[in-house]
Design a protein around this motif. Sequence first.
Motif, PDB file in Angstrom:
ATOM      1  N   PRO A  20       0.807  -1.231   0.000  1.00  0.00           N
ATOM      2  CA  PRO A  20       0.000   0.000   0.000  1.00  0.00           C
ATOM      3  C   PRO A  20       0.832   1.269   0.000  1.00  0.00           C
ATOM      4  CG  PRO A  20      -0.880  -1.570   1.578  1.00  0.00           C
ATOM      5  CD  PRO A  20       0.438  -2.123   1.121  1.00  0.00           C
ATOM      6  N   PHE A  21       1.948   1.263   0.698  1.00  0.00           N
ATOM      7  CA  PHE A  21       2.755   2.478   0.829  1.00  0.00           C
ATOM      8  C   PHE A  21       3.575   2.741  -0.434  1.00  0.00           C
ATOM      9  CE2 PHE A  21       2.132   0.035   4.691  1.00  0.00           C
ATOM     10  CZ  PHE A  21       1.284   0.895   5.358  1.00  0.00           C
ATOM     11  N   PHE A  22       4.014   1.671  -1.087  1.00  0.00           N
ATOM     12  CA  PHE A  22       4.651   1.813  -2.399  1.00  0.00           C
ATOM     13  C   PHE A  22       3.644   2.351  -3.414  1.00  0.00           C
ATOM     14  CE2 PHE A  22       5.243  -0.043  -6.606  1.00  0.00           C
ATOM     15  CZ  PHE A  22       6.493   0.442  -6.945  1.00  0.00           C
ATOM     16  N   LEU A  23       2.429   1.809  -3.405  1.00  0.00           N
ATOM     17  CA  LEU A  23       1.414   2.237  -4.367  1.00  0.00           C
ATOM     18  C   LEU A  23       0.966   3.664  -4.099  1.00  0.00           C
ATOM     19  CD1 LEU A  23      -0.681  -1.064  -4.533  1.00  0.00           C
ATOM     20  CD2 LEU A  23       0.937  -0.201  -6.227  1.00  0.00           C
ATOM     21  N   TRP A  24       0.845   4.047  -2.833  1.00  0.00           N
ATOM     22  CA  TRP A  24       0.466   5.435  -2.525  1.00  0.00           C
ATOM     23  C   TRP A  24       1.552   6.414  -2.964  1.00  0.00           C
ATOM     24  CZ3 TRP A  24      -1.502   3.992   3.009  1.00  0.00           C
ATOM     25  CH2 TRP A  24      -2.842   3.590   2.919  1.00  0.00           C
ATOM     26  N   GLY A  25       2.805   6.061  -2.713  1.00  0.00           N
ATOM     27  CA  GLY A  25       3.891   6.958  -3.102  1.00  0.00           C
ATOM     28  C   GLY A  25       3.974   7.152  -4.600  1.00  0.00           C
ATOM     29  N   THR A  26       3.858   6.052  -5.360  1.00  0.00           N
ATOM     30  CA  THR A  26       3.915   6.162  -6.813  1.00  0.00           C
ATOM     31  C   THR A  26       2.649   6.810  -7.376  1.00  0.00           C
ATOM     32  OG1 THR A  26       3.134   3.862  -6.934  1.00  0.00           O
ATOM     33  CG2 THR A  26       5.508   4.242  -7.109  1.00  0.00           C
ATOM     34  N   ALA A  27       1.492   6.561  -6.739  1.00  0.00           N
ATOM     35  CA  ALA A  27       0.263   7.222  -7.188  1.00  0.00           C
ATOM     36  C   ALA A  27       0.343   8.726  -6.972  1.00  0.00           C
ATOM     37  CB  ALA A  27      -0.944   6.647  -6.444  1.00  0.00           C
ATOM     38  N   ARG A  47     -10.379   8.961  -8.066  1.00  0.00           N
ATOM     39  CA  ARG A  47      -9.614   8.006  -7.258  1.00  0.00           C
ATOM     40  C   ARG A  47     -10.526   7.154  -6.386  1.00  0.00           C
ATOM     41  NH1 ARG A  47      -4.393   9.298  -3.992  1.00  0.00           N
ATOM     42  NH2 ARG A  47      -4.484   7.027  -4.030  1.00  0.00           N
ATOM     43  N   LEU A  48     -11.689   7.676  -5.997  1.00  0.00           N
ATOM     44  CA  LEU A  48     -12.523   6.971  -5.032  1.00  0.00           C
ATOM     45  C   LEU A  48     -13.630   6.140  -5.668  1.00  0.00           C
ATOM     46  CD1 LEU A  48     -12.951   9.527  -2.099  1.00  0.00           C
ATOM     47  CD2 LEU A  48     -11.495   7.513  -2.203  1.00  0.00           C
ATOM     48  N   LEU A 236      -4.176   7.201 -18.376  1.00  0.00           N
ATOM     49  CA  LEU A 236      -3.420   6.041 -17.884  1.00  0.00           C
ATOM     50  C   LEU A 236      -2.927   6.287 -16.460  1.00  0.00           C
ATOM     51  CD1 LEU A 236      -1.324   5.088 -21.055  1.00  0.00           C
ATOM     52  CD2 LEU A 236      -3.291   3.858 -20.100  1.00  0.00           C
ATOM     53  N   ALA A 237      -2.442   7.510 -16.188  1.00  0.00           N
ATOM     54  CA  ALA A 237      -1.979   7.841 -14.838  1.00  0.00           C
ATOM     55  C   ALA A 237      -3.138   7.805 -13.852  1.00  0.00           C
ATOM     56  CB  ALA A 237      -1.313   9.215 -14.836  1.00  0.00           C
ATOM     57  N   LEU A 238      -4.301   8.327 -14.253  1.00  0.00           N
ATOM     58  CA  LEU A 238      -5.477   8.272 -13.382  1.00  0.00           C
ATOM     59  C   LEU A 238      -5.922   6.833 -13.162  1.00  0.00           C
ATOM     60  CD1 LEU A 238      -7.706  11.261 -14.577  1.00  0.00           C
ATOM     61  CD2 LEU A 238      -6.576  10.992 -12.357  1.00  0.00           C
ATOM     62  N   GLY A 239      -5.820   6.005 -14.203  1.00  0.00           N
ATOM     63  CA  GLY A 239      -6.168   4.596 -14.049  1.00  0.00           C
ATOM     64  C   GLY A 239      -5.246   3.906 -13.064  1.00  0.00           C
ATOM     65  N   TYR A 240      -3.953   4.231 -13.126  1.00  0.00           N
ATOM     66  CA  TYR A 240      -3.004   3.643 -12.167  1.00  0.00           C
ATOM     67  C   TYR A 240      -3.335   4.097 -10.742  1.00  0.00           C
ATOM     68  CZ  TYR A 240       1.307   2.634  -9.682  1.00  0.00           C
ATOM     69  OH  TYR A 240       2.215   2.180  -8.762  1.00  0.00           O
ATOM     70  N   ALA A 241      -3.580   5.408 -10.573  1.00  0.00           N
ATOM     71  CA  ALA A 241      -3.893   5.930  -9.240  1.00  0.00           C
ATOM     72  C   ALA A 241      -5.187   5.350  -8.700  1.00  0.00           C
ATOM     73  CB  ALA A 241      -3.976   7.458  -9.282  1.00  0.00           C
ATOM     74  N   THR A 242      -6.142   5.067  -9.585  1.00  0.00           N
ATOM     75  CA  THR A 242      -7.431   4.530  -9.153  1.00  0.00           C
ATOM     76  C   THR A 242      -7.340   3.047  -8.808  1.00  0.00           C
ATOM     77  OG1 THR A 242      -8.630   6.139 -10.516  1.00  0.00           O
ATOM     78  CG2 THR A 242      -9.825   4.164  -9.846  1.00  0.00           C
ATOM     79  N   ILE A 243      -6.764   2.255  -9.715  1.00  0.00           N
ATOM     80  CA  ILE A 243      -6.745   0.803  -9.522  1.00  0.00           C
ATOM     81  C   ILE A 243      -5.712   0.396  -8.479  1.00  0.00           C
ATOM     82  CG2 ILE A 243      -6.332  -1.411 -10.656  1.00  0.00           C
ATOM     83  CD1 ILE A 243      -7.335  -0.112 -13.253  1.00  0.00           C
ATOM     84  N   PHE A 244      -4.485   0.883  -8.660  1.00  0.00           N
ATOM     85  CA  PHE A 244      -3.402   0.458  -7.773  1.00  0.00           C
ATOM     86  C   PHE A 244      -3.293   1.352  -6.528  1.00  0.00           C
ATOM     87  CE2 PHE A 244      -2.299  -1.237 -11.910  1.00  0.00           C
ATOM     88  CZ  PHE A 244      -1.915  -2.529 -11.606  1.00  0.00           C
ATOM     89  N   GLY A 245      -3.348   2.687  -6.731  1.00  0.00           N
ATOM     90  CA  GLY A 245      -3.167   3.607  -5.616  1.00  0.00           C
ATOM     91  C   GLY A 245      -4.368   3.737  -4.715  1.00  0.00           C
ATOM     92  N   ALA A 249      -4.451  -0.574  -2.878  1.00  0.00           N
ATOM     93  CA  ALA A 249      -3.747  -0.054  -1.701  1.00  0.00           C
ATOM     94  C   ALA A 249      -4.671   0.079  -0.502  1.00  0.00           C
ATOM     95  CB  ALA A 249      -3.110   1.288  -2.037  1.00  0.00           C
ATOM     96  N   TYR A 250      -5.851   0.680  -0.696  1.00  0.00           N
ATOM     97  CA  TYR A 250      -6.768   0.863   0.437  1.00  0.00           C
ATOM     98  C   TYR A 250      -7.369  -0.464   0.881  1.00  0.00           C
ATOM     99  CZ  TYR A 250      -6.625   5.923   0.412  1.00  0.00           C
ATOM    100  OH  TYR A 250      -6.208   7.231   0.521  1.00  0.00           O
ATOM    101  N   GLY A 251      -7.650  -1.348  -0.069  1.00  0.00           N
ATOM    102  CA  GLY A 251      -8.169  -2.653   0.321  1.00  0.00           C
ATOM    103  C   GLY A 251      -7.208  -3.397   1.227  1.00  0.00           C
ATOM    104  N   LEU A 252      -5.921  -3.416   0.858  1.00  0.00           N
ATOM    105  CA  LEU A 252      -4.915  -4.075   1.690  1.00  0.00           C
ATOM    106  C   LEU A 252      -4.730  -3.370   3.033  1.00  0.00           C
ATOM    107  CD1 LEU A 252      -2.174  -4.900  -0.980  1.00  0.00           C
ATOM    108  CD2 LEU A 252      -3.635  -6.544   0.208  1.00  0.00           C
TER     109      LEU A 252
END
Length: 355
Positions: A20-27, A47-48, A236-245, A249-252
């Motif tokens: 989660p912290f890796f994904l938040w930082g990159t997002a 994002r939500l 694509l960046a928004l998709g990454y922030a939404t799916i991964f960030g 990330a929040y689910g985990l």
Amino acid sequence: MHLKISASRFPIASLLLIAPFFLWGTAMVAMKGVIPHTTPLFMAGVRLLPAGILILVAAALMGRSQPQGWGAWLWITLFALVDGTLFQGFLAEGLVRTSAGLGSVMIDSQPLAVALLSLWLFQERIGFWGWLGLGLGVSGISLIGLPDEWIFHLLGSGVNVTIGNWQQLFASGEWLMLLAALSMAVGTVLIRFVCRYADPVVATGWHMIIGGLPLWGASSVLESQQWQNLVTSDWLALGYATIFGSAIAYGLFFYFASSGNLTSLSSLTFLTPVFALLFGNLFLSEVLSPLQWMGVFLTLISIYLINQRDNLAASKKVTLAEATANQQPILEASNTQKLSPMTLAVRESEPEVLP
């Protein structure tokens, strides 16, 4: 469940804890690149809402139950307003006014607030090593985020800090980032109460949907040109922030927070600015100063101390016990030497015969 990453027997479990912290930082870096082409509240909603739908789909496939009763929905709504609407709103508005690395630093000061709330509400033991780690963590992110001239002034090097600098701090987004940090800290604690009434994964999905609706509502009223200027790379960046960030990330994170030690889990948030700074340097050319590298080093030490605080305290007790045990034979030997009996030779005299 204590989060002892270094001692984990399962590398995959350790990666999931850090993910989660890796994904938040990159997002954070991905969102910073999109900001010039969109608006903050719209981006926060993106994002939500889609991420919440993805989490609910995954929860349904896993057979997790939906919330039941007014109590569950009231706690989820409160959770959504604090950790969804307020956190993402402050985050997006603050990110417009600060760098990706500095913004992440301000947000990730929240482990200290989580530790205090957990100590008060759940009596989670922090101890000497935990407080030392939290102090080093705050010091580390301060070195990362504060301007170098402020730090040199505090160290007495003669660099002047004017009032205008402090006014600029609160006008440039850091104050909003601090409010985002407090919102996330309260949200991290709220998940414990939410999980008394609802499944943590399902509650996370619904809180993202409910929390995202006010953001899109405010965006429709206060903002314009939300998506007209977005290009393919922005989507694509928004998709990454939404799916991964967000979704992953929040689910985990809230799954671990529902049952784990909140102080230990939240301390891993100190990793987020490290990832944000490194990837900000790689993709956005944000340069780290020597003080910031020192802050990264202190941050990593702080995470180790917080997550290993019980082991460090136990090893100290064992060392004291061993020292006491080693002294005991010496004392016994000295006492034995003092109390050793003396052997006296007594010659038996012959009986005297009287005339």
